[in-house]
Design an enzyme around this catalytic site. Structure first.
Site, short mmCIF file in Angstrom:
data_model
loop_
_atom_site.label_atom_id
_atom_site.label_comp_id
_atom_site.label_asym_id
_atom_site.label_seq_id
_atom_site.Cartn_x
_atom_site.Cartn_y
_atom_site.Cartn_z
N THR A 2 6.50 -17.66 -2.73
CA THR A 2 4.81 -19.10 -2.41
C THR A 2 5.42 -19.06 -1.03
OG1 THR A 2 3.00 -19.50 -3.18
CG2 THR A 2 4.52 -19.93 -4.34
N GLY A 157 2.84 -18.18 6.14
CA GLY A 157 2.19 -16.76 6.40
C GLY A 157 2.40 -15.26 7.25
N CYS A 160 6.60 -14.86 6.36
CA CYS A 160 6.90 -14.53 5.12
C CYS A 160 6.03 -13.29 4.23
CB CYS A 160 6.88 -15.64 3.65
SG CYS A 160 7.44 -15.30 2.81
N THR A 163 3.97 -14.86 1.62
CA THR A 163 3.05 -15.69 1.90
C THR A 163 2.06 -15.26 2.41
OG1 THR A 163 4.49 -17.20 1.88
CG2 THR A 163 2.60 -17.73 2.93
#
Length: 176
Positions: A2, A157, A160, A163
């Site tokens: 995350t 986001g 990754c 994410t």
């Protein structure tokens, strides 16, 4: 994993996180709330790591906050000590980012309680991307803490794979 990012600026402290939960290489859920308010809404906390482990740690941390009348540092140190020394807790795999009006901390299962430089926290698989983005924005713009958190999570986001772009963001007034 995350991405959790926390920024403290201009009388505000903000923690935000994405909502993606994965099992291996499969996205299981896209709207997990990884950032929560604790202790009468005076503390905000986010987690990176196993969801079940993190919720267990949130409960334990809330108990420590109650025991120490909301004193963030004392509660964090006590949680870290228990987490490191208790045989069952040692197996929990997560990191916590916590903040109140005075301090921002990272708590680990190794017994570490770290107050990072510049009160900037970024943890999880997208943490390095979010940290780089937040640091650049802190040093080169006048954006507020919430805007920096939102933009940093967005950048993480985009880069990754663990994410996503579903964000939960909480903020508090800050003395620091």
């Amino acid at each position: 994993m995350t991405t959790i990012v926390s920024v403290r600026r201009n009388g505000q402290v903000v923690i935000g996180g994405d909502g993606q939960a994965t099992l291996g290489n499969t996205v299981m859920k896209g709207n997990v709330r990884k950032v929560r308010r604790l202790y009468h809404d005076r503390v905000i906390a986010g987690f990176a790591g196993g969801t079940a482990d993190a919720f267990t740690l949130f409960e334990l941390f809330e108990r420590k906050l109650e025991l120490h009348q909301g004193h963030l540092v004392k509660a964090a140190v006590e949680l870290a000590k228990d987490w490191r020394t208790d045989r069952m807790l040692r197996k929990l795999e997560a990191l916590l980012a916590v903040a109140d009006e005075n301090a921002s901390l990272i708590i680990t299962g190794n017994g570490d309680v770290v107050q990072p430089e510049n009160d900037l926290i970024a943890i999880g698989s997208g943490g390095p991307y979010a940290q780089a983005a937040a640091r650049a924005l802190l040093e080169n713009t006048e954006l507020g803490a919430r805007d920096i958190v939102e933009k940093s999570l967005g950048i993480a986001g985009d880069i990754c794979i663990y994410t996503n772009q579903f964000h939960t963001i909480e903020e508090l007034a800050s003395k620091a």
